[in-house]
Design an enzyme around this catalytic site. Sequence first.
Site, PDB file in Angstrom:
ATOM      1  N   HIS A 126      11.689   0.423  -4.358  1.00 52.67           N
ATOM      2  CA  HIS A 126      11.955  -0.422  -3.179  1.00 52.67           C
ATOM      3  C   HIS A 126      12.213   0.397  -1.910  1.00 52.67           C
ATOM      4  O   HIS A 126      12.240  -0.169  -0.812  1.00 52.67           O
ATOM      5  CB  HIS A 126      13.166  -1.326  -3.421  1.00 52.67           C
ATOM      6  CG  HIS A 126      12.959  -2.350  -4.491  1.00 52.67           C
ATOM      7  ND1 HIS A 126      11.884  -3.211  -4.496  1.00 52.67           N
ATOM      8  CD2 HIS A 126      13.689  -2.629  -5.605  1.00 52.67           C
ATOM      9  CE1 HIS A 126      11.959  -3.988  -5.564  1.00 52.67           C
ATOM     10  NE2 HIS A 126      13.040  -3.656  -6.253  1.00 52.67           N
ATOM     11  N   ASP A 163       7.411  -3.419 -13.074  1.00 56.72           N
ATOM     12  CA  ASP A 163       8.745  -3.958 -12.806  1.00 56.72           C
ATOM     13  C   ASP A 163       8.615  -5.421 -12.377  1.00 56.72           C
ATOM     14  O   ASP A 163       7.618  -5.817 -11.756  1.00 56.72           O
ATOM     15  CB  ASP A 163       9.396  -3.144 -11.692  1.00 56.72           C
ATOM     16  CG  ASP A 163      10.868  -3.442 -11.505  1.00 56.72           C
ATOM     17  OD1 ASP A 163      11.701  -2.635 -11.937  1.00 56.72           O
ATOM     18  OD2 ASP A 163      11.181  -4.483 -10.885  1.00 56.72           O
ATOM     19  N   HIS A 165      10.172  -6.972 -10.095  1.00 55.50           N
ATOM     20  CA  HIS A 165      10.259  -7.108  -8.642  1.00 55.50           C
ATOM     21  C   HIS A 165       9.121  -6.332  -7.980  1.00 55.50           C
ATOM     22  O   HIS A 165       8.732  -5.268  -8.452  1.00 55.50           O
ATOM     23  CB  HIS A 165      11.604  -6.573  -8.132  1.00 55.50           C
ATOM     24  CG  HIS A 165      12.789  -7.258  -8.731  1.00 55.50           C
ATOM     25  ND1 HIS A 165      13.448  -6.766  -9.836  1.00 55.50           N
ATOM     26  CD2 HIS A 165      13.435  -8.399  -8.379  1.00 55.50           C
ATOM     27  CE1 HIS A 165      14.459  -7.583 -10.139  1.00 55.50           C
ATOM     28  NE2 HIS A 165      14.461  -8.575  -9.279  1.00 55.50           N
ATOM     29  N   ASP A 247      12.633  -5.053 -16.441  1.00 59.92           N
ATOM     30  CA  ASP A 247      13.375  -6.268 -16.122  1.00 59.92           C
ATOM     31  C   ASP A 247      12.536  -7.533 -16.193  1.00 59.92           C
ATOM     32  O   ASP A 247      13.015  -8.613 -15.845  1.00 59.92           O
ATOM     33  CB  ASP A 247      14.059  -6.154 -14.755  1.00 59.92           C
ATOM     34  CG  ASP A 247      13.219  -5.460 -13.709  1.00 59.92           C
ATOM     35  OD1 ASP A 247      12.035  -5.155 -13.975  1.00 59.92           O
ATOM     36  OD2 ASP A 247      13.743  -5.197 -12.610  1.00 59.92           O
TER      37      ASP A 247
END
Length: 312
Positions: A126, A163, A165, A247
């Site tokens: 991120h 991931d 996200h 995740d």
Amino acid sequence: MSTALLTHRDGLLHVTPPGMPEQEARLDYIQRALADLDLIRVDPPIADDASIALCHPQDYIDFVRSKVPTDGFAGLDRETDAETFLSPTSYNAVWRAAGGAVKAVDMVLDDEVQNAFVAMRPPGHHAEQSLPMGFCIFGNVAIAAKHALEVHGLERVAVVDFDVHHGNGTQALLQDDPRALVVTSQQIPLWPGTGQASDRGPHGTVLNIPLAPHTDSTHAIAEYERQVIPALIKHQPELILISAGFDAHQDDPLAQLNWTADTYTTLTDMLTQTAQDVCKGRVVSVLEGGYDLDALAACARAHVQSLMKATQ
């Protein structure tokens, strides 16, 4: 050849405030889950500024260094969220997370090992050029990709981010370089709110794959077969890097996908087989998210065992 594991106890010393899902126990669970596997174990070095500066300006690197506190916690977020912190013992962890990704690229491209997994924290996908966010400080996998291009002289690389996200930071750090293909699958809607399929980047080298909440492994695997593998074959990378976030597991508290550890085995098998076809099996995987500790450990073990199987 074999599989390398790059991890270090310094990753346990990046302490976050109580109640944060990105916690030191994440690495402890992974290290214990991998303890009995026959891996080449390497201490990740502390990255030099020149490596980090492949993706981040020096004033940002200096900003992060200056924010390491003498006690308590220092928040790093700049008008984004309130999730990214440094503690007094974070420095080595942050710099080793980047250094481990760079070292893994060196080992794979120098034919010391077939593939590698970098189990360090904090994660990185991120972090944008001068913007820490979402637990991430430096763009570890993007730095590794740039290192492969600029230091080793590769002509093409690819990053695959599974991931849950969106890897907004990796996209931001690499999308202006047409040598880098960035593939990222993510639940949408979900934080950080980016990653729509229509966003292909300025050179058409970004492939975003939105997945609806409660998407199961059957659909996810089908999307990788339909979109990801053909994109990799078309790009013909000389190295595949994986942003390995776990995740999307059905037990993770921060998202709502319904993957299992077997999903990660299948996806990793697909990626390593494609790597065999296009880049001599060269794969570097870098830890990202995963916040249910038991699921994280099981998924990381499944992922690494698949990497190991690819070397046989």
